[in-house]
Design a protein around this motif. Structure first.
Motif, PDB file in Angstrom:
ATOM      1  N   LEU A 137      23.171 111.087  32.029  1.00 43.11           N
ATOM      2  CA  LEU A 137      22.559 110.100  31.133  1.00 43.11           C
ATOM      3  C   LEU A 137      22.021 108.901  31.932  1.00 43.11           C
ATOM      4  CD1 LEU A 137      21.997 109.207  28.198  1.00 43.11           C
ATOM      5  CD2 LEU A 137      24.246 108.103  28.206  1.00 43.11           C
ATOM      6  N   TYR A 138      22.797 108.462  32.886  1.00 45.24           N
ATOM      7  CA  TYR A 138      22.410 107.314  33.722  1.00 45.24           C
ATOM      8  C   TYR A 138      21.083 107.607  34.444  1.00 45.24           C
ATOM      9  CZ  TYR A 138      23.155 103.639  37.297  1.00 45.24           C
ATOM     10  OH  TYR A 138      23.029 102.558  38.124  1.00 45.24           O
ATOM     11  N   ASP A 139      20.999 108.785  35.049  1.00 44.45           N
ATOM     12  CA  ASP A 139      19.767 109.163  35.767  1.00 44.45           C
ATOM     13  C   ASP A 139      18.582 109.245  34.800  1.00 44.45           C
ATOM     14  OD1 ASP A 139      21.134 109.286  38.120  1.00 44.45           O
ATOM     15  OD2 ASP A 139      21.434 111.447  38.091  1.00 44.45           O
TER      16      ASP A 139
ATOM     17  N   PHE B 206      13.573 107.061  32.236  1.00 44.71           N
ATOM     18  CA  PHE B 206      12.925 106.638  30.991  1.00 44.71           C
ATOM     19  C   PHE B 206      12.437 105.199  31.102  1.00 44.71           C
ATOM     20  CE2 PHE B 206      13.532 104.409  26.908  1.00 44.71           C
ATOM     21  CZ  PHE B 206      12.594 105.074  26.133  1.00 44.71           C
TER      22      PHE B 206
ATOM     23  N   VAL C 297      27.363 102.538  31.632  1.00 37.40           N
ATOM     24  CA  VAL C 297      26.064 102.674  30.967  1.00 37.40           C
ATOM     25  C   VAL C 297      26.159 103.633  29.781  1.00 37.40           C
ATOM     26  CG1 VAL C 297      23.707 103.563  31.262  1.00 37.40           C
ATOM     27  CG2 VAL C 297      24.703 102.055  32.995  1.00 37.40           C
TER      28      VAL C 297
ATOM     29  N   LEU D 191      18.214 107.818  31.918  1.00 36.45           N
ATOM     30  CA  LEU D 191      17.875 106.497  31.370  1.00 36.45           C
ATOM     31  C   LEU D 191      17.056 105.688  32.381  1.00 36.45           C
ATOM     32  CD1 LEU D 191      18.395 105.045  28.714  1.00 36.45           C
ATOM     33  CD2 LEU D 191      20.489 104.100  29.696  1.00 36.45           C
ATOM     34  N   LYS D 192      17.393 105.826  33.659  1.00 34.32           N
ATOM     35  CA  LYS D 192      16.603 105.118  34.686  1.00 34.32           C
ATOM     36  C   LYS D 192      15.170 105.664  34.706  1.00 34.32           C
ATOM     37  CE  LYS D 192      19.754 105.481  38.063  1.00 34.32           C
ATOM     38  NZ  LYS D 192      20.469 105.366  39.325  1.00 34.32           N
TER      39      LYS D 192
ATOM     40  N   LEU E 102      20.590  98.182  35.044  1.00 35.33           N
ATOM     41  CA  LEU E 102      20.703  99.593  35.455  1.00 35.33           C
ATOM     42  C   LEU E 102      20.739  99.792  36.968  1.00 35.33           C
ATOM     43  CD1 LEU E 102      18.377 101.746  33.155  1.00 35.33           C
ATOM     44  CD2 LEU E 102      20.867 101.596  33.150  1.00 35.33           C
TER      45      LEU E 102
END
Lengths: 202, 215
Positions: free
Chosen positions: A154-156, A161, B166, A158-159, B198
């Motif tokens: 999700l973190y990857d 996006f 996150v 979201l970055k 982020l």
């Protein structure tokens, strides 16, 4: 005693294995490493953070000084150490039902191993040979192994996006946002402290 | 046969504990016949947990444990021989990101007093006086892992913790933004990005060993 840290349980099991059969057991593990599809069941179980099997030769216990008596053992030993989510019962049940052949391969040559099915004998075998942990640390007590993996995805995503969506019009942003949620719905979910386990499950 | 799986390292060390009793000057221990293994167990069980654990400030520890191997188990039956260990062993087992030497150096540098308190009861530890000695000592007690299964991932702990932070924050965000207009949603997302930062792995984030997920 502290077998539990948040959502993780620390299991230590040490079992004897005839020294000549330890060589075969080594070969069995080499086979598993060479053909990792044998670990598919373990991967599918998805409740293990890290697990390891270590064969200790009967002459391989560390000897550090002349003052320390040398071990004189008939058997080699296999040490199994696992970090998993859930209770002891859940883990043993899952192991036995999901990968019975895998368990039989991993403990095949160990003395007294009753096979993973029927379950009762396997329960007793693990319980009898288990050692309690005195101090157990978990970097993320509120997260399961699946949480760690899903959070990373999700973190990857979201970055990625964020890099492409902020210049869009409001309507296009909304569309892209909804697509992001659709693609990542399996990674979403809030975490909390794990449920308390009864002493029986320690 | 490997101690590593990608960037994850699995350390297993069996450190022999000194046989006999401590030379502690505390007369209570002598009167009680305190043995080294009992003393180690007492220390291990009194170690602070979670965020206060010595492993919480040892860089990149995923999961770690300490326990005492008192003896091996006799598998009952006429066909089996009986083994008994001549020493008890302090078992140090850690799963961490990266290489062994910097990891052990970090353990020593950030927790020297606790490390000394625990390992002083182990054979030959009197020769350890600095981080390099400690690395050498643990290596002399290390066992080679036969099969190491990594069911998680092998990213640095800081990145895993940031990802978890996150995930938690974004899941809350999604819940609270349902039904908002496109303009409100975009505005709120920009505010969300400012809040979670982020690209800053260190902060804000979860702390190693953190037991609450307060937002």
């Amino acid at each position: 005693m502290s077998n539990i840290a948040g959502k993780a349980y620390a299991m230590n099991v040490i079992t004897p294995i005839p020294w000549w059969k330890a060589i075969w057991q080594h070969a069995a593990f080499k086979f598993v490493v060479r053909f990792p599809s044998n670990l598919k069941g373990l991967i599918n179980l998805s409740l293990i953070h890290y697990a390891r099997w270590t064969i200790i030769g009967r002459n391989s216990f560390p000897h550090l000084a002349p003052s320390q008596p040398k071990e004189d053992l008939h058997y080699s030993y296999m040490m199994f150490e696992s970090n998993f989510n859930g209770s002891w019962d859940q883990y043993i049940d899952s192991f036995s039902f999901a990968i019975p052949e895998g368990l039989d391969l991993f403990w095949r040559f160990n003395i007294g191993y009753p096979k993973s099915i029927p379950l009762h004998g396997f329960y007793n075998y693990i319980r009898f040979n288990q050692i309690e942990t005195d101090h157990f640390y978990n970097a993320y007590p509120c997260a399961s192994s699946n949480d760690v993996k899903s959070a990373t995805h999700l973190y990857d995503n979201l970055k990625d996006f964020t890099e492409t969506s902020l210049e869009l019009s409001d309507e296009d942003f909304e569309q892209a946002y909804n697509a992001l949620l659709l693609d990542n719905q399996q990674y979403l979910g809030c975490m909390e402290a794990g449920p308390s386990l009864s002493l029986k499950e320690y | 046969m490997a101690n590593t799986s990608g960037n994850a390292y699995g350390l297993t060390a069996l450190c022999p504990i000194i046989n006999g009793h401590t030379n502690d000057s505390n007369p209570l221990y002598k009167a009680a016949g305190e043995s080294h293994d009992k003393e180690v167990r007492r220390i291990l069980q009194a170690l602070p947990l979670n965020q206060e654990s010595p492993f919480a400030n040892t860089d990149n520890t995923y999961l770690a444990r300490l326990f005492i191997l008192n003896d091996v188990f006799f598998q009952q039956g006429n066909d089996f021989k009986r083994d008994q260990l001549k020493s008890k062993y302090l078992c140090f087992n850690s799963n961490f990101h990266g290489e062994l030497e910097p990891y052990l150096t970090s353990l020593w540098n950030n927790n020297e007093n606790q490390v000394r308190e625990i390992w002083q009861h182990c054979v030959a530890f009197e020769s350890v006086s600095n981080a390099n000695d400690f690395v050498r000592y643990i290596k002399s007690c290390q066992l080679t892992t036969t099969l190491f299964f990594n069911g998680s991932n092998d990213q640095p702990v800081a990145e895993q913790l940031k990802a978890l932070y996150v995930k938690q924050m974004f899941s809350e965000f999604v819940l609270t933004q349902q039904g908002k207009s496109a303009a409100e949603l975009k505005q709120a997302f920009k505010y969300f990005l400012q809040r979670v930062q982020l690209n800053d792995v260190k902060s804000p984030s979860w702390k190693p060993g953190q037991t609450e997920v307060a937002l």
